[in-house]
Design a protein around this motif. Structure first.
Motif, PDB file in Angstrom:
ATOM      1  N   THR A   1      -4.514   1.860  -6.683  1.00 40.46           N
ATOM      2  CA  THR A   1      -4.337   3.095  -7.456  1.00 40.46           C
ATOM      3  C   THR A   1      -3.078   3.813  -7.000  1.00 40.46           C
ATOM      4  OG1 THR A   1      -5.540   4.518  -5.900  1.00 40.46           O
ATOM      5  CG2 THR A   1      -6.859   3.398  -7.594  1.00 40.46           C
ATOM      6  N   ALA A   2      -2.672   4.790  -7.787  1.00 39.21           N
ATOM      7  CA  ALA A   2      -1.493   5.576  -7.427  1.00 39.21           C
ATOM      8  C   ALA A   2      -1.713   6.325  -6.116  1.00 39.21           C
ATOM      9  CB  ALA A   2      -1.142   6.553  -8.543  1.00 39.21           C
ATOM     10  N   SER A   3      -2.937   6.773  -5.855  1.00 46.11           N
ATOM     11  CA  SER A   3      -3.194   7.550  -4.640  1.00 46.11           C
ATOM     12  C   SER A   3      -3.427   6.684  -3.403  1.00 46.11           C
ATOM     13  CB  SER A   3      -4.378   8.491  -4.850  1.00 46.11           C
ATOM     14  OG  SER A   3      -5.538   7.755  -5.150  1.00 46.11           O
ATOM     15  N   THR A   4      -3.984   5.472  -3.575  1.00 40.08           N
ATOM     16  CA  THR A   4      -4.252   4.621  -2.410  1.00 40.08           C
ATOM     17  C   THR A   4      -3.222   3.511  -2.243  1.00 40.08           C
ATOM     18  OG1 THR A   4      -5.711   3.131  -3.652  1.00 40.08           O
ATOM     19  CG2 THR A   4      -6.734   5.032  -2.552  1.00 40.08           C
ATOM     20  N   GLY A   5      -2.363   3.340  -3.223  1.00 40.93           N
ATOM     21  CA  GLY A   5      -1.342   2.303  -3.150  1.00 40.93           C
ATOM     22  C   GLY A   5      -1.810   0.994  -3.753  1.00 40.93           C
TER      23      GLY A   5
ATOM     24  N   GLU B   1       0.807  -1.220   0.000  1.00 44.58           N
ATOM     25  CA  GLU B   1       0.000   0.000   0.000  1.00 44.58           C
ATOM     26  C   GLU B   1       0.845   1.278   0.000  1.00 44.58           C
ATOM     27  OE1 GLU B   1       0.700  -1.147   4.288  1.00 44.58           O
ATOM     28  OE2 GLU B   1       0.170  -2.252   2.476  1.00 44.58           O
ATOM     29  N   ASN B   2       2.131   1.138   0.299  1.00 40.30           N
ATOM     30  CA  ASN B   2       3.034   2.298   0.252  1.00 40.30           C
ATOM     31  C   ASN B   2       3.598   2.549  -1.142  1.00 40.30           C
ATOM     32  OD1 ASN B   2       2.676   2.691   2.981  1.00 40.30           O
ATOM     33  ND2 ASN B   2       4.518   1.597   3.554  1.00 40.30           N
ATOM     34  N   TRP B   3       3.259   1.677  -2.098  1.00 36.26           N
ATOM     35  CA  TRP B   3       3.776   1.775  -3.455  1.00 36.26           C
ATOM     36  C   TRP B   3       2.617   1.771  -4.439  1.00 36.26           C
ATOM     37  CZ3 TRP B   3       8.822   2.683  -3.422  1.00 36.26           C
ATOM     38  CH2 TRP B   3       9.555   2.276  -2.318  1.00 36.26           C
ATOM     39  N   GLN B   4       2.761   2.482  -5.525  1.00 36.16           N
ATOM     40  CA  GLN B   4       1.691   2.454  -6.520  1.00 36.16           C
ATOM     41  C   GLN B   4       1.795   1.213  -7.389  1.00 36.16           C
ATOM     42  OE1 GLN B   4       2.372   6.207  -8.501  1.00 36.16           O
ATOM     43  NE2 GLN B   4       3.120   5.183 -10.303  1.00 36.16           N
TER      44      GLN B   4
END
Length: 80
Positions: free
Chosen positions: A64-68, A42-45
């Motif tokens: 997603t890019a914003s939620t990981g 979750e810390n990475w897209q």
């Protein structure tokens, strides 16, 4: 994917991370970081690639890019 392995190996040599285990994380072929253990997708897209010292590769998937990302998925079959 071999480009990612080569980039990770070069980065390890350049910054003194050879022999420290862990994984080098890349996104779009650019090294983002080194972490001592593959965790916290979750810390990475989605689309990040992690490469260990043996050349094993995992990719973040879903999310997603914003939620990981949802998980790290190995790029090779898991042996029995």
């Amino acid at each position: 994917m071999t480009d990612n392995v080569s980039a990770a190996r070069r980065w390890r040599q350049q910054w003194g991370y050879v022999g420290r285990r862990g994984v080098v994380v890349l996104f779009d072929g650019e090294v983002q970081s080194w972490v001592n253990k593959l965790r916290n997708p979750e810390n990475w897209q989605p689309g990040c690639v992690a490469v260990d010292e043996n050349g094993k590769i995992w990719t973040t998937v879903a999310g997603t890019a914003s939620t990981g990302a949802l998980m790290w998925l190995p790029n090779e079959p898991i042996p029995d």
